[in-house]
Design an enzyme around this catalytic site. Sequence first.
Site, short mmCIF file in Angstrom:
data_model
loop_
_atom_site.label_atom_id
_atom_site.label_comp_id
_atom_site.label_asym_id
_atom_site.label_seq_id
_atom_site.Cartn_x
_atom_site.Cartn_y
_atom_site.Cartn_z
N GLY A 1 0.85 -1.19 0.00
CA GLY A 1 0.00 0.00 0.00
C GLY A 1 0.89 1.24 0.00
O GLY A 1 0.57 2.23 0.65
N GLY A 2 2.00 1.14 -0.72
CA GLY A 2 3.01 2.20 -0.65
C GLY A 2 3.42 2.37 0.80
O GLY A 2 3.51 1.38 1.55
N SER B 1 5.17 -5.06 -2.72
CA SER B 1 4.88 -3.69 -3.12
C SER B 1 5.50 -2.74 -2.09
O SER B 1 6.70 -2.88 -1.81
CB SER B 1 3.36 -3.50 -3.24
#
Lengths: 519, 519
Positions: free
Chosen positions: A114-115, A200
């Site tokens: 989620g960044g 991510s």
Amino acid sequence: MTKQFNYDDLPVIQTKQGKIRGYQSGGTYIFKGIVYARAKRFQKPEEPECWDGIKEAASYGYVSPMLQEDVPNGELMVPHRYWIQNENCQNLNIWTQSLDKMAMRPVLVWFHGGGFSMGSSIEQKAYNGENMSKYGDVVVVTVNHRLNILGYLDLSQYGEKYADSANAGQEDLIAALKWIKENIKEFGGNPQNVTIFGQSGGGMKVSGLMQMKEADGLFQKGIIMSGVPDKSYKYSDKDSTPLITALLEELNFTEDEVEKLEDIPYAQLAQAYNKVSPKLEAEGEYVGCTPKPNDFYKGEGPDVGFRKEATKIPLMIGSVFGEFYMKPQTFFKDEISKEELMKRIGDRFGDWGEELSDVFQEVYPEKNLADLLTLDTVFRCPTKKFIKEFAKSGGKIYSYLFTLEFPYQHGKTAWHCSDIPFVFHNTELVPVTNIPEISDKLEKQMFDAVIHFAETGDPNHLGIPQWPVSTEDREATMIFDRVCTVRFNFDDSLLELYKKALPNLTLANITQEDNQIQH
Amino acid sequence: MTKQFNYDDLPVIQTKQGKIRGYQSGGTYIFKGIVYARAKRFQKPEEPECWDGIKEAASYGYVSPMLQEDVPNGELMVPHRYWIQNENCQNLNIWTQSLDKMAMRPVLVWFHGGGFSMGSSIEQKAYNGENMSKYGDVVVVTVNHRLNILGYLDLSQYGEKYADSANAGQEDLIAALKWIKENIKEFGGNPQNVTIFGQSGGGMKVSGLMQMKEADGLFQKGIIMSGVPDKSYKYSDKDSTPLITALLEELNFTEDEVEKLEDIPYAQLAQAYNKVSPKLEAEGEYVGCTPKPNDFYKGEGPDVGFRKEATKIPLMIGSVFGEFYMKPQTFFKDEISKEELMKRIGDRFGDWGEELSDVFQEVYPEKNLADLLTLDTVFRCPTKKFIKEFAKSGGKIYSYLFTLEFPYQHGKTAWHCSDIPFVFHNTELVPVTNIPEISDKLEKQMFDAVIHFAETGDPNHLGIPQWPVSTEDREATMIFDRVCTVRFNFDDSLLELYKKALPNLTLANITQEDNQIQH
């Protein structure tokens, strides 16, 4: 009746700060929402207070507040779990098979994606650690920490107490790793064998911690999944004054009233930030929400060089075939004519279309040519660069690419997050990833590689072909697919050509690109 | 590999407004987040806009924003699911076994609990409709709607467009039922055989709709679970002016600027409401957040009399043994001495302790005397009154009491929500309710009663003793427990005595009471 827990004899563990009571599911002991630190807003995390008696640890803890709300969609591809948001979000969850201090099992610590702005330790159903602990006989930990402007907003020029504010979210992760080092033996874990892994933004957290001195000695291995962004993903080291000035102005505070930012409700702070940041971002100014290179954090290895200590950390690293090409295509590849497909390829890649098609089919002879339209390059290329630089610096690194096609929308290429259920042994929780005759085998291959890597620093096991480390000039890529194979520098030519065709494609503009070619 | 869905052939349904695409899980067709209405804040819901193409219906929709955040705890007893909050929350979810328009299966529509202020259609894991649909061959619908001040804030004196604002949340439910009536045939449901059911606040929504003319004909049966509050739970019909005036003042709006309440961010509105409402509540003024008796809503049946149309709705109604006595006790009943127990009973009930103990043991010979300390009366007594009044008005009503003891904390009496997994056939999703040798049988008995009731208006089936309707003077109570039995006016004497001992115990002060005797 599927299974019964013993709720009258719940496991109690002595942590440094006090006792906690978890529960048992089958043979797995589970502890949720353990507070590993507390922090004032924008400030360095401190050890939690001690307590008497026994605290309940059977409920997940708060997750970090977020700047924007999600829009619910795509649950078939990535099923979510949302939770209660609160700034007191420094907590972690543990799954383990043993409470014997001598068990000394490998510890795997998951950093969510989620960044650096969104997500949580339980955001995806696939993050559940029970199966990983059970099938791998390991200790699994998942971590919540401060995100977005709570975790990454540089106020350091406004006072010593804000010295760490630019990377407070990373400091939380370090505090979690310290807690683990001090306590995990009680949960059957080996504090000297900790693997941090993430996908991510979670992968970026892994690589980020490798470049922070303070994290040295707190983990021994790392796994970075779809977690190397290109340079369009800004880790800005610019001065934060324009942002803070705009924020204060928007909130009608004076320059002397920075401390008021500590006390206003988060919703108000977020609203002001959301209002002033887009303009500054467009101007290339610092807008926070990512780690900031400074005294505490050197910057990413491929950009500024890996720290010597970082190169001692064995890594597994990779990405997936389709990544951000997640939306339904405007056609089904089993229905489109060759002519129509070539037209679409031409529309996208211009004069390069035909040559790209030829090279794609050489590189991926088993794939449908239509898959060229969903081939990721914005993660794959920076990942390759990471591998090259890390190997060059003397690091031990294993490369993979997850290329499985799913029986969804007539054969969808692997999307961002579609590999997570395999790594967690959770394809049973994410039905679309649970392909008869296929998933069980591949899940075992990938999962065993992760577990072997966590145990020994080497992912090789008898269920996969020999997987060599990559060197500066020879990337040895494990292709995770229906049949797993190792290939060497296998897509260099394809990616080079692709870059010529679409030189301006970046992570920052992929979403718009995506919207143009698909709907 | 447990099960595989066919994701390449997803079910598409034509609704009145447009096509939607759901998915299939085993034999069950699932559609999530279907928008049944749209509404401006404080205003009456309208039909959603039509659309072209196919909308995805595989992800849950937004849930209503809430005034306060939950504190995560007690997940072993009541496992939760949280979701994204947004005012555009008029959506519903459907589970069905058939997409044949001629299938005409009974429809069960679930209204969630959380008073009228909290919760959502998916707040509890046990609300998942898949098993109910599968094992009952019925169509299950769960509904989100506006809550708290979004659904229940009387602004009617400020303009015609706010005429329904005091009960906008109920209007949403009615809009959902209208949508169901118009569309459910496409999902294999019988629009003429709709049972609305709910627990706690959800039960109050059922009884509330019975007293709203606009809901007539939209449902044929009702089930009210732990959903009859005593009079301490205020459905105030007082003038809302003091509240609105205070709210406007807090927000620095003039009396002429009521419309501004429509546009400010919810967080700001909630903050202002949370600030001004406690004082008004203490003064007995209207504070919204519950339905308000007015032209649209007659008020609750036991208080103001049942509407003639309401008495045509067959009801199942009941509560559970322990309800709000949910916290861990300070002792375990299998460890405490008789002497110490009598002391605790004396501490609580004073001089009535001994007589109460005797009567308790007569009424509940199978129970441990310690259970007297967790016996609910604040739901049970109003429920009995409801039954009496409804029967007196000519209504057909079936009474139950859920008295199962759980193997948790050395024998915990049934707590608020502990019956829901049984009704939904979901004890497998809530492990603490899944007691070997016990739960499967009781689940089938309760579940089959609910399904039979939904089909025919009569819960009787071969797996339970004959269950008569209750009359004004004879309550025939189905005791759902390890052995199910029917008892007649069985606890009248106990409850009368209890009331003498603790005349001031109400739903409003039970939580404090609870805190005094337990921790």
